[in-house]
Design a protein around this motif. Sequence first.
Motif, mmCIF file in Angstrom:
data_model
loop_
_atom_site.group_PDB
_atom_site.id
_atom_site.type_symbol
_atom_site.label_atom_id
_atom_site.label_comp_id
_atom_site.label_asym_id
_atom_site.label_seq_id
_atom_site.Cartn_x
_atom_site.Cartn_y
_atom_site.Cartn_z
ATOM 1 N N SER A 87 0.849 -1.172 0.000
ATOM 2 C CA SER A 87 0.000 0.000 0.000
ATOM 3 C C SER A 87 0.890 1.228 0.000
ATOM 4 O O SER A 87 1.421 1.647 1.006
ATOM 5 N N VAL A 88 1.079 1.746 -1.211
ATOM 6 C CA VAL A 88 1.845 2.973 -1.406
ATOM 7 C C VAL A 88 0.857 3.969 -2.007
ATOM 8 O O VAL A 88 -0.310 3.670 -2.168
ATOM 9 N N PHE A 89 1.325 5.177 -2.324
ATOM 10 C CA PHE A 89 0.432 6.154 -2.924
ATOM 11 C C PHE A 89 0.702 6.208 -4.425
ATOM 12 O O PHE A 89 1.614 6.908 -4.864
ATOM 13 N N PRO A 90 -0.073 5.472 -5.245
ATOM 14 C CA PRO A 90 0.251 5.327 -6.662
ATOM 15 C C PRO A 90 0.223 6.642 -7.437
ATOM 16 O O PRO A 90 0.923 6.779 -8.427
ATOM 17 N N GLY A 91 -0.559 7.618 -6.956
ATOM 18 C CA GLY A 91 -0.664 8.879 -7.685
ATOM 19 C C GLY A 91 0.457 9.863 -7.385
ATOM 20 O O GLY A 91 0.490 10.951 -7.941
ATOM 21 N N LEU A 92 1.359 9.487 -6.468
ATOM 22 C CA LEU A 92 2.465 10.384 -6.116
ATOM 23 C C LEU A 92 3.784 9.769 -6.582
ATOM 24 O O LEU A 92 3.885 8.563 -6.755
ATOM 25 N N LEU A 100 6.358 12.050 2.447
ATOM 26 C CA LEU A 100 5.214 12.025 3.357
ATOM 27 C C LEU A 100 5.483 11.147 4.564
ATOM 28 O O LEU A 100 4.949 11.376 5.644
ATOM 29 N N LEU B 221 -3.729 13.931 -1.756
ATOM 30 C CA LEU B 221 -3.653 12.864 -2.754
ATOM 31 C C LEU B 221 -3.406 11.518 -2.085
ATOM 32 O O LEU B 221 -3.960 10.502 -2.484
ATOM 33 N N ALA B 222 -2.574 11.540 -1.049
ATOM 34 C CA ALA B 222 -2.266 10.300 -0.339
ATOM 35 C C ALA B 222 -3.514 9.756 0.345
ATOM 36 O O ALA B 222 -3.737 8.545 0.377
ATOM 37 N N ARG B 224 -6.519 10.155 -0.767
ATOM 38 C CA ARG B 224 -7.322 9.592 -1.851
ATOM 39 C C ARG B 224 -6.806 8.210 -2.238
ATOM 40 O O ARG B 224 -7.574 7.279 -2.432
ATOM 41 N N ASP B 225 -5.481 8.076 -2.321
ATOM 42 C CA ASP B 225 -4.891 6.832 -2.805
ATOM 43 C C ASP B 225 -4.926 5.717 -1.772
ATOM 44 O O ASP B 225 -5.218 4.573 -2.087
ATOM 45 N N SER B 226 -4.573 6.034 -0.535
ATOM 46 C CA SER B 226 -4.515 4.989 0.490
ATOM 47 C C SER B 226 -4.627 5.629 1.868
ATOM 48 O O SER B 226 -3.640 6.053 2.457
#
Lengths: 251, 357
Positions: A87-92, A100, B221-222, B224-226
Motif C-alpha cells: 500500500s503505497v500512494f500510486p498517484g504520487l 510524506l 492525494l495520499a 485519496r490513494d490509500s
Amino acid sequence: MLLSVKDLAVSFGGVHALALSQFSLRDKELRVIIGPNGAGKSTFLDILCGKTKADKGQVFFNDTLITGKTEVQIARLGIGRKFQKPSVFPGLSVYDNLLLAARMKKDIFSSLFFKATRELNDRLHQVAEKVGLVPQLQKLAGSLSHGQQQWLEIAIVVLQDPKLMLVDEPAAGLSTEETEKTGALLLELSNDHSIIVIEHDMQFVQQIAKERVTVLVSGRLLMEDTFSVVRNDQRVIDCYLGRTNPQLEII
Amino acid sequence: MKKKDLIYYIIFLLVFAVILPLGHVAGLVSTNTISLWGRYFCFAIAALGIDLIWGYTGILSMCQAFFFCLGSYGIAMHMLLKTTAANGATVPDFMVWNKIETLPLAWIPFQSSGLTLVLCLVVPALFAFLIGYVLFRSRIKGVYMAIITQALALAMWLLFLRNETKLGGTNGLTDFKTLLGFRLADTGTKMALYGLSLAVLCGAYFLCNRMVHSKFGKVLLAIRDSESRISYAAYNVNDYKLAVFVVAALLAAVAGMLYVPQTGIITPGRMDVKASVEMVMWVALGGRGNLKGAVIGALLVNYLYSICTSLFPDSWLYILGFFFVITVLFFDKGLVGVVDMAWQKWTAYKLRRAAIS
C-alpha cells in the motif's frame, strides 16, 4: 523487553481469532511468526498497530500500555506497519511517497508551509538507496513493479524511524531473486530496528530467522524456538506444514 | 509542464480580462453577455472547491450547492433589507404577505454590510465544520459520504422551501436594487462585479494551486490513494479532511455571494439535489484532480447550457448526460486529460520528425 503481551484475546463473531497468553520481544530482535491460514498472525499485527481493538488483554510497548490507543498515537510511539498488499500512494512520485513518510511535524499548517531541507533530502536519498529505488525517485509509485512497490513500502516504514517494524508477508508474489534481496534488506534493517515478520515462504524464513521463530495455530501459541528446532518439531509439521509440503522437502 | 500551464493562463486572461471587456467597450459584446460570464466565474470558484474535496481528496460531497446557497442567501438578505429600507418599509414584501410584521431575529444582523460579509463566510464554514466533524469522525467514506451529504442537501432544500423558515419559501429572495450603495442595474456595477468575480476566481485559483502543490496537497492525494497508509504514517487524516471540507465550503459560499448580485434572484432551486450533482459534473467533465479542469469544466458546461437551452431547449439534459457518459467511459481525466494526451502525441510526433531529419 521492547514489547510484551499479556492474555491478549479477540474474537470475530464468536470465533476466537487470537488468544495469546504471552509474547515478548527484545530490542533489535528480528522475530518471524509462522502459522497456517487463520492462525491469527495478521490479526496480531492489526492489534499491535491499533487497526483492530482487542477484546481483552494488554500490550506494553516500551512500558507504555498501547491497547486502546489509535493508529496515529501508536505510529507516533514508534510502531510502523507494512501491509500484506503493497500500500503505497500510486498517484504520487516515489520521492513524494518517501517525503510524506519522513518523521516531521505532520499537522495541517506545517504541511501547508513545508520546505524541504537539505538534511531531509539526504535522508530520503539514503533510504531510497538502501532499498534500491534511487533511479525511480521521480517516477509515479503506481508505475513501479510489484517488488519495487514492496520495497517502497518498506522504505516508507523505515522513514518513520520506528523502534518496531511490523512486516506482513514481504515476500508474497516476489521472484526468487527479489525475495532474497528483501531478506537481505530486512536483516540489514534489524541492526537498527526491532522487526516482526509474518511469512509463509519457508526458504525466506530460513534466510531471515537468525533468532527465534514463533508458531501460531488457531490463535494460540504453539511453540517458540529457533528455526531448526521448529522445522523438525512433529506438532509443527503435523498441524502446519504437513508431511507432503513440498517446500519442506526441499529444505 | 510549466510551459503548458502558462499557455492555459495566457489564453484565459487574454479572453476574459482583455478581449471580452474591450469588446464590450467597442459595443460588440452586450452587457448581458458580460454578466453571464461573471456568473460562470462564480460557478468556477465553487468548482475549485469541489475539485479540492473530490478530485484531490477523493471525498464525494453532494452538498456543495447548499454551501453555495448559504453565501447567496446571506448577501440576498442584506440587499433585500436595503431595498426594504429604501421603500420605507420595516419588513420585506414577502413577509408582509405572510403576515409577519416585525423583522425576524435572524435577519437583523444582515442590516449591516460588514456583518453580512462576516456571516456569509462564518455560517457556511461553521456548518461545514460541524457536518464534516461528525461524518469524518464516524469514519464515513466513499459512497456513504455521497449519500449522506446528498440527503443533507435534500433536507436543507425542503427546509428552505417552507414559508416558516422566513426566507421567501419557493419564490426565494429577489427585488434587489443596490449593493454597498451601487445600483445593480448600472452597466458600471455589472462590469465591476464581472471584474470582481474574475479577480476572485484568479485569486482562488492561485491559492488552491499553492495548496495542492504544497505538502498539504500531497497529503490530500495520499488520502485519496490509500487512507490507511497515510494514517499509519502518523498523519491525522480527519484534520486534513475537515480542513479541505471547510475550504471547499468557503469557496462555494464566496461563489454564492458573488453570484446573487449578478443574477438578481436566489431560490431554493439553486440548492436542490440536481444542483449539487451538476456541480460535480462540471468538475468531472473538465477533469478532476486538476484545478484547470475544474475551471474549464464549469465555464464550458455553463456556456454550453446557455447555448443549448436557447437552440434546443428540451434536449439539454440529454446532451449533458451524453457528455457525462462519454467522459466516464473513455476520458476519466476529462477535457484537460484529452488535451494533455493530444499534446503528448504532438510532441512525440515532433520528436520523431526531428529524429528522421
